[in-house]
Write a protein that holds these residues in place. Structure first.
Motif, PDB file in Angstrom:
ATOM      1  N   VAL A  74       0.919  -1.252  -0.134  1.00  0.00           N
ATOM      2  CA  VAL A  74       0.060  -0.020   0.130  1.00  0.00           C
ATOM      3  C   VAL A  74       0.826   1.320   0.164  1.00  0.00           C
ATOM      4  O   VAL A  74       0.361   2.467  -0.584  1.00  0.00           O
ATOM      5  N   ALA A  75       2.009   1.211   0.800  1.00  0.00           N
ATOM      6  CA  ALA A  75       2.787   2.381   0.719  1.00  0.00           C
ATOM      7  C   ALA A  75       3.345   2.824  -0.857  1.00  0.00           C
ATOM      8  O   ALA A  75       3.554   3.889  -0.981  1.00  0.00           O
ATOM      9  N   ASP A  76       3.346   1.725  -1.652  1.00  0.00           N
ATOM     10  CA  ASP A  76       3.904   1.822  -2.936  1.00  0.00           C
ATOM     11  C   ASP A  76       2.873   2.428  -3.835  1.00  0.00           C
ATOM     12  O   ASP A  76       3.030   2.852  -5.054  1.00  0.00           O
ATOM     13  N   THR A  77       1.568   2.143  -3.547  1.00  0.00           N
ATOM     14  CA  THR A  77       0.685   2.409  -4.474  1.00  0.00           C
ATOM     15  C   THR A  77      -0.579   3.419  -3.945  1.00  0.00           C
ATOM     16  O   THR A  77      -1.583   3.513  -4.272  1.00  0.00           O
ATOM     17  N   GLY A  78       0.121   4.501  -3.139  1.00  0.00           N
ATOM     18  CA  GLY A  78      -0.834   5.439  -2.646  1.00  0.00           C
ATOM     19  C   GLY A  78      -1.935   4.861  -1.649  1.00  0.00           C
ATOM     20  O   GLY A  78      -3.022   5.715  -1.643  1.00  0.00           O
ATOM     21  N   GLY A  79      -1.820   4.051  -1.113  1.00  0.00           N
ATOM     22  CA  GLY A  79      -2.821   3.193  -0.413  1.00  0.00           C
ATOM     23  C   GLY A  79      -3.708   2.540  -0.946  1.00  0.00           C
ATOM     24  O   GLY A  79      -4.812   2.176  -0.551  1.00  0.00           O
TER      25      GLY A  79
END
Length: 157
Positions: free
Chosen positions: A28-33
């Motif tokens: 999620v940190a990589d995908t904007g949540g």
């Protein structure tokens, strides 16, 4: 955490957890949540995901190879190569390889909490470095709530 940036994970750069059979792609940190994703290789006769549910996340399954036995609510179904399934929040589910060959599945969880540390913990359990009871203690942290299922307990191999 940006929501407007593409996410590219090259196969050679993905983190692989060999004992758990998991390859981590984007959390999620990589995908904007927005989502977390990984690939699992499930081996026949080896325990996979026991009955559980997610209170917040929907879980997408896409079978790349083999076949997958899935507990879906109170039913058992089998997914084949190319089959797609989305399990909404609060739906009991479990899964394992069906048949005699490895099953490879691509997973995406949306509205998910960060999960990569859950899979790293699972890797330590498979290696015998930590006790499996530690997984149950992380239910709220990773939105992975284990449940009892008589249907799953009495399934035929």
């Amino acid at each position: 955490m940006s929501t407007n940036q593409p996410v590219l994970v090259r196969a050679a750069e993905a983190e692989v957890l060999p004992a758990a059979g998991v390859t981590l792609f984007a959390d999620v940190a990589d995908t904007g949540g927005h989502l977390t994703s990984h690939r699992s290789i499930l081996r026949p006769g080896k325990d996979s995901a026991p009955p559980h549910q997610h209170q917040e996340a929907s879980e997408l399954f896409f079978v790349l190879t083999g076949s997958l036995r899935v507990l879906l609510g109170g039913d058992l179904i089998t997914l084949a190569k190319g089959d797609f399934l989305v399990v909404p929040p609060n739906t009991p589910h479990a899964f394992e390889a069906a048949g005699d060959e490895n099953t490879e599945v691509f997973f995406v969880l949306t509205h998910a909490k960060p999960r990569f540390d859950y899979y790293r913990l699972l890797e330590r359990v498979y290696r015998g470095e930590t006790d499996a009871a530690e997984l149950a203690q992380t239910s709220d942290l990773y939105d992975n709530h284990y449940i009892e299922s008589p249907v799953w307990q009495t399934r035929q191999s």
